[in-house]
Write an enzyme that holds these catalytic residues in place. Structure first.
Site, PDB file in Angstrom:
ATOM      1  N   GLY A  10       1.090  -1.280  -0.038  1.00 41.74           N
ATOM      2  CA  GLY A  10      -0.188  -0.401   0.334  1.00 41.74           C
ATOM      3  C   GLY A  10       0.351   1.785  -0.105  1.00 41.74           C
ATOM      4  N   GLY A  14       4.032   8.614   1.219  1.00 41.16           N
ATOM      5  CA  GLY A  14       4.735   8.695   2.230  1.00 41.16           C
ATOM      6  C   GLY A  14       6.137   8.572   1.968  1.00 41.16           C
ATOM      7  CB  SER A  17       3.885   3.304   2.243  1.00 37.50           C
ATOM      8  OG  SER A  17       3.996   4.583   1.726  1.00 37.50           O
ATOM      9  CB  CYS A 103      -9.295   2.741   8.515  1.00 41.62           C
ATOM     10  SG  CYS A 103      -8.347   3.771   6.980  1.00 41.62           S
ATOM     11  CB  CYS A 203      -8.157   6.198   8.484  1.00 41.03           C
ATOM     12  SG  CYS A 203      -7.028   6.113   7.543  1.00 41.03           S
TER      13      CYS A 203
END
Length: 398
Positions: A10, A14, A17, A103, A203
């Site tokens: 995913g 940012g 990740s 989330c 989120c």
């Protein structure tokens, strides 16, 4: 030749990740990047920027730098139904939800995994600061959710509702690293995200003005702000004895049922459902020597009750309860049976210091008894409990 295991990462746009994807490639996995598009409405965010566009572009650039395939998974409709609608319902009930935990359970490790399988994935991975372990017990493998090595960034609490099947197919590549090391790896890899600030706010939604956000479905309605004096609590004397353990716990975790005549009106608000226990900002009242805090909300009669100073008795409880239908064991093999107890460490907010507590399981409810009184426990929040660095269970505070 053994086929490489495939991981869909995913990529959020940012740094965390981005580095997670690189580490997986270095470990020999076949890696694909995917951006989850869950929200594209800027009407209630603090900035008017379409942040998801910038984030998805950055995610795509990282994928290009790494030379991996990239896709965008559109979950907007399902995100609204599973996460945002849940938020509205909880606030309407006067409870304080944690959308980040939902989330992860509903989107990142459910919908995302289902979509990733269409691309042949064996695992999904995220940039969470958490670790995964496993243990074989009675002929069965149990997956362990462990705290991230960096105590300032540990995100295990946000993963507290994951189940064994979700953990089985999840990877957390940066869980063994501290943030400065993640930044260093990103800089060396020349990622566009290397110096990017960490995301904040809800989120996938971002920073919002919560009352404005909630007004989408919860209309403003003026009501009273009432201050409860300390003397109010003098009427409650602890019983000399209790008939049983459950009665003792109910006393320790009691909540007060305030009435307007118990205090004095000191201001107005625009909706009790916009406030939560422990909140001190947004009250817009003066005339007090010390800071004031929300100690309770009555959404039926639209009243916000407050107390002066952080030592106000209305802010504290020594126990909380979780009904069995909102109780979740990450490690089902450790689940308590009625009549059993367990000493654990508990937190009910992200990065809150762990608190010593004892779990008491009954037929219909789990009581969490703290060894010291705790401040601003709010219904709707998630409590999570640990043994050493392993998160073993969680539940919604009733």
């Amino acid at each position: 030749m053994t086929k490489k295991a495939k991981v869909v990462v995913g990529l959020s746009g940012g740094v965390d990740s981005s580095v997670a994807a690189k580490l997986l490639i270095d470990e020999g996995y076949e890696v694909m990047g995917a951006f989850m598009l869950n929200w594209d409405d800027t009407r209630y965010t603090i900035t008017d920027e379409m942040q998801w566009i910038k984030d998805s572009e950055d995610a795509h650039k990282v994928a290009k730098t790494l030379g991996i395939p990239f896709e965008i998974f559109d979950f907007k409709d399902k995100y609204f139904k599973r996460v945002v609608d849940y938020m509205f319902r909880e606030y309407e009930r006067g409870r304080t939800p944690n959308p980040d935990i939902l989330c992860n359970r509903e989107i990142k490790f459910d919908l995302f995994w289902e979509e990733a399988k269409k691309y042949g994935a064996d695992f999904v991975a995220t940039g969470h600061y958490a670790r995964k372990g496993q243990i074989d017990k009675d002929g069965q493998t149990y997956y362990r959710l462990l705290s991230g090595v960096d105590p300032k960034k540990d995100q295990s609490y946000f993963l507290a509702q994951l189940n064994q099947e979700q953990l089985k197919h999840a990877l957390f590549p940066i869980g063994e690293l501290e943030k400065p090391e993640v930044r260093r790896i990103a800089k060396e890899a020349d990622f566009v995200t290397a110096e990017k600030r960490d995301s904040q706010g809800l989120c996938f939604v971002g920073k919002v003005n919560l009352p404005d956000f909630l007004r989408q479905q919860l209309a403003p309605k003026e009501g009273d702000i009432i201050v409860i004096p300390r003397e109010y609590y003098d009427r409650f004397e602890a019983p000399d004895t209790f008939e049983n353990e459950r009665q003792r716990l109910e006393y320790m975790g009691r909540t007060y049922h305030y009435k307007p005549e118990d205090g004095k009106v000191v201001g107005k608000h625009q909706g009790a459902h916009y406030f939560t226990k422990g909140q001190r900002k947004g009250l817009n009242i003066g005339g007090f020597k010390q800071r004031t805090f929300v100690i309770d909300t009555d959404v039926v009669n639209n009243i916000v009750y407050i107390g002066e100073h952080y030592t106000h008795p209305g802010l504290y409880r020594s126990a909380l309860k979780i009904t069995n239908d909102e109780l979740h064991w990450v490690r089902p093999d450790l689940a308590l049976k009625p009549g059993e107890t367990m000493d654990v460490d508990v937190r009910y907010r992200h990065l809150q210091p762990l608190r010593k507590a004892r779990l008491h399981q009954f037929d219909d409810v789990l009581w969490v008894e703290f060894f010291e009184p705790q401040q601003a426990i709010a219904e709707g929040q998630f409590a999570a409990w640990y043994i050493n660095d392993e998160l073993i269970g969680s539940g919604v505070i009733s």
